[in-house]
Design a protein around this motif. Structure first.
Motif, PDB file in Angstrom:
ATOM      1  N   UNK A 113       1.863 -10.216  -5.170  1.00 53.17           N
ATOM      2  CA  UNK A 113       1.610  -9.188  -4.037  1.00 53.17           C
ATOM      3  C   UNK A 113       2.321  -8.001  -4.127  1.00 53.17           C
ATOM      4  N   UNK A 114       3.459  -7.958  -4.777  1.00 51.58           N
ATOM      5  CA  UNK A 114       4.451  -6.794  -5.289  1.00 51.58           C
ATOM      6  C   UNK A 114       3.492  -6.200  -6.422  1.00 51.58           C
ATOM      7  N   UNK A 115       2.877  -6.941  -7.193  1.00 49.08           N
ATOM      8  CA  UNK A 115       2.288  -6.140  -8.250  1.00 49.08           C
ATOM      9  C   UNK A 115       1.128  -5.291  -7.812  1.00 49.08           C
ATOM     10  N   UNK A 116       0.229  -6.074  -6.780  1.00 43.73           N
ATOM     11  CA  UNK A 116      -0.795  -5.330  -6.393  1.00 43.73           C
ATOM     12  C   UNK A 116      -0.468  -3.997  -5.642  1.00 43.73           C
ATOM     13  N   UNK A 117       0.582  -4.102  -4.846  1.00 45.52           N
ATOM     14  CA  UNK A 117       1.048  -3.194  -4.217  1.00 45.52           C
ATOM     15  C   UNK A 117       1.463  -2.043  -5.086  1.00 45.52           C
TER      16      UNK A 117
END
Length: 270
Positions: free
Chosen positions: A261-265
């Protein structure tokens, strides 16, 4: 951390608030330090995510109790999020999620159990808000069997929701159904475009609760399911960043997908 006696449903979580994915990752590394020799969240956030299949849904388990009508700004945020994700190489599609209509009653029972058992001296109870005072009384009048029934249902709800979400790599929905509300809106009486402060209105616990559920209809079930989620402010009511009020999307991943999720953000520029 263990189960709190007042939160047997495991609804309370600790998570960072930040202005960027990197800052959120840094704080997560402090909250949950990586094992020796393994990369932390901050290091993994700098990596690009693989192409993902993302299910888009406006379905909410609160629809069984209240009408859920996302405002245009919430839908604009969702459209902006879809555009950003697709331009980043991900595929989005409509996900039709069916939630059990027993959820609102079961969640409310579990959520209010803690305030019912809280140690509050009788002389201080009049200081409680109408919502807290009313829900505390109802929780105290509820049998232990009713609470156990609600907790059992929420575990079934969790398994069913995880199975449906599992058809996608991530789930996408608006973060909120309405624009940020003025102070006093939840406990005051709305009249036209304004509102009367609670001091001029006795307040009603059920009206307050209804407004909360309609304002954030896609939040509570994520806590019930124990899933990681991230809110990203992709839209501003004024049209440009810094103008007006921020509106966001919520991405929900499977258990243990905080780094993804952090990678996508970060990939989306946040």
């Amino acid at each position: 951390a263990g189960e709190s006696p007042g939160d047997r449903a495991g609804l309370v979580v600790a998570g960072p608030l930040s202005r960027s994915a990197a800052d959120a990752a840094l704080l997560l590394d402090a909250l949950a330090p990586p094992e020796p020799g393994r990369p932390g969240y901050l290091e993994r956030t700098g990596q690009a995510p693989p192409p993902l299949r993302i299910g888009v849904s406006l379905d909410s388990p609160w629809q069984a109790a209240y009408p859920i009508a996302p405002e245009p700004e919430a839908l604009a945020a969702l459209a902006a999020g879809i555009d950003l994700l697709e331009r980043a190489g991900h595929r989005t599609g409509e996900a039709s999620i069916r939630y059990d209509n027993r959820y609102p009653a079961a969640f409310t029972t579990a959520w209010t159990a803690g305030v019912g058992s809280a140690r509050i001296p009788p002389q201080r109870e009049p200081l409680l808000t109408p919502l807290t005072r009313t829900f505390r009384r109802r929780a105290q009048q509820r049998s232990a069997a009713k609470l156990e029934e609600a907790l059992s249902f929420l575990r079934t709800f969790q398994r069913d929701t995880l199975a449906q979400y599992g058809a996608w790599d991530l789930m996408l929905m608006p973060a909120l159904a309405q624009t940020p509300r003025p102070v006093g809106w939840f406990t005051g009486a709305v009249h036209g475009d304004g509102y009367w402060p609670a001091a001029e209105w006795a307040g009603d616990a059920d009206e307050d609760y209804r407004r909360q559920c309609q304002f954030a209809p896609w939040s509570s079930m994520i806590n019930v399911c124990g899933l990681p989620a991230i809110s990203i402010p992709v839209h501003w009511t004024g049209g440009r960043p810094g103008e007006g009020l921020p509106m966001g999307i919520q991405l929900v991943g499977p258990m243990g997908s905080e780094a993804l999720l952090l990678q996508v953000a970060a990939q989306l520029g946040y």
